[in-house]
Design a protein around this motif. Structure first.
Motif, PDB file in Angstrom:
ATOM      1  N   SER A  34       0.798  -1.227   0.000  1.00  6.60           N
ATOM      2  CA  SER A  34       0.000   0.000   0.000  1.00  6.60           C
ATOM      3  C   SER A  34       0.827   1.272   0.000  1.00  6.60           C
ATOM      4  O   SER A  34       0.270   2.380   0.030  1.00  6.60           O
ATOM      5  N   THR A  35       2.142   1.161  -0.042  1.00  8.69           N
ATOM      6  CA  THR A  35       2.994   2.340   0.084  1.00  8.69           C
ATOM      7  C   THR A  35       2.709   3.380  -0.989  1.00  8.69           C
ATOM      8  O   THR A  35       2.576   4.577  -0.699  1.00  8.69           O
ATOM      9  N   ALA A  36       2.606   2.946  -2.243  1.00 11.52           N
ATOM     10  CA  ALA A  36       2.408   3.901  -3.342  1.00 11.52           C
ATOM     11  C   ALA A  36       1.075   4.626  -3.204  1.00 11.52           C
ATOM     12  O   ALA A  36       0.993   5.844  -3.434  1.00 11.52           O
ATOM     13  N   LEU A  37       0.014   3.906  -2.821  1.00 11.40           N
ATOM     14  CA  LEU A  37      -1.293   4.538  -2.682  1.00 11.40           C
ATOM     15  C   LEU A  37      -1.311   5.528  -1.524  1.00 11.40           C
ATOM     16  O   LEU A  37      -1.883   6.619  -1.642  1.00 11.40           O
ATOM     17  N   ILE A  38      -0.689   5.183  -0.400  1.00 13.74           N
ATOM     18  CA  ILE A  38      -0.634   6.118   0.722  1.00 13.74           C
ATOM     19  C   ILE A  38       0.099   7.390   0.308  1.00 13.74           C
ATOM     20  O   ILE A  38      -0.347   8.510   0.601  1.00 13.74           O
TER      21      ILE A  38
END
Length: 219
Positions: free
Chosen positions: A20-24
């Protein structure tokens, strides 16, 4: 059967188990723009992953008046939830957790997410019953404050030397140090693994299979 070295293994969530890093990062950037603020750089936005909300916003958008933190948080959630259905666990994560459960480790999550956000993420059938305990920043304290890990250790009656914290940020590794526990870093999340050395992780894993193999051999 007593685990080889660690009774309690606590995992960070975003960027460690959940991809989820990119979306956060994108959601933080979009929320700032919604409020008419300069768009944080990718480095600024990704650095705060794992921190509590107020500390994260103070770093990512330093020009934001604290009175607008709730508004910023709501805009972040709007962008994040709009695409949350696209997110998945990193490939191999379920197999790793199942193998650790079979060795009778207690498994926990220690995350900067909110309780509501973590509970929503844990609703999948595959994850029911996997974790023995969880703590979130809004019910304890944000990382690197050690409260969430100390509470988990007390819950299971585990000493610091029998506790391992696994995460993708310096916040996670500093949390472990502050709690007197060992740590393992993962390089595929939010922070550059080159920043981990001063925090003395036992290992830096470059993929979930790498982490899985290390844990079965050393944990």
């Amino acid at each position: 059967m007593r685990p080889q070295r660690f009774d309690l293994i606590a995992f960070d969530w975003d960027g460690t188990l959940f991809d989820s890093t990119a979306l956060i990062t994108r959601s933080i950037q979009a929320a700032a723009e919604d409020l008419g603020l300069p768009r944080p750089s990718e480095q600024q936005a990704s650095y705060v992953i794992g921190m509590g909300l107020q500390a994260a916003l103070a770093h990512a958008v330093p020009g934001l008046d604290p009175s607008r933190y709730p508004e910023m948080g709501q805009r972040f959630r709007t962008h994040y939830l709009a695409a949350q259905h696209e997110l998945t666990l990193f490939q191999g994560t379920l197999e790793m957790l199942t193998a650790l459960k079979a060795r009778h480790h207690w498994l926990a999550v220690a995350t900067g997410k909110s309780r509501r956000g973590l509970d929503e993420a844990l609703q999948t059938v595959e994850l029911r019953g996997v974790f023995d305990g969880t703590r979130t920043a809004d019910e304890t304290a944000g990382k690197p404050n050690p409260t969430m890990l100390l509470e988990l250790m007390r819950e299971f009656g585990v000493e610091p030397e029998r506790t391992l914290m696994i995460g993708d940020t310096t916040h996670d590794l500093q949390l472990a140090l502050n709690a007197g526990a060992a740590s393992v870093g993962v390089s595929y999340g939010a922070h550059d693994a080159n920043t981990f050395a001063d925090l003395s992780p036992l290992h830096v894993a470059h993929s979930v299979p790498d982490l899985h193999d290390w844990l079965l051999r050393h944990a």
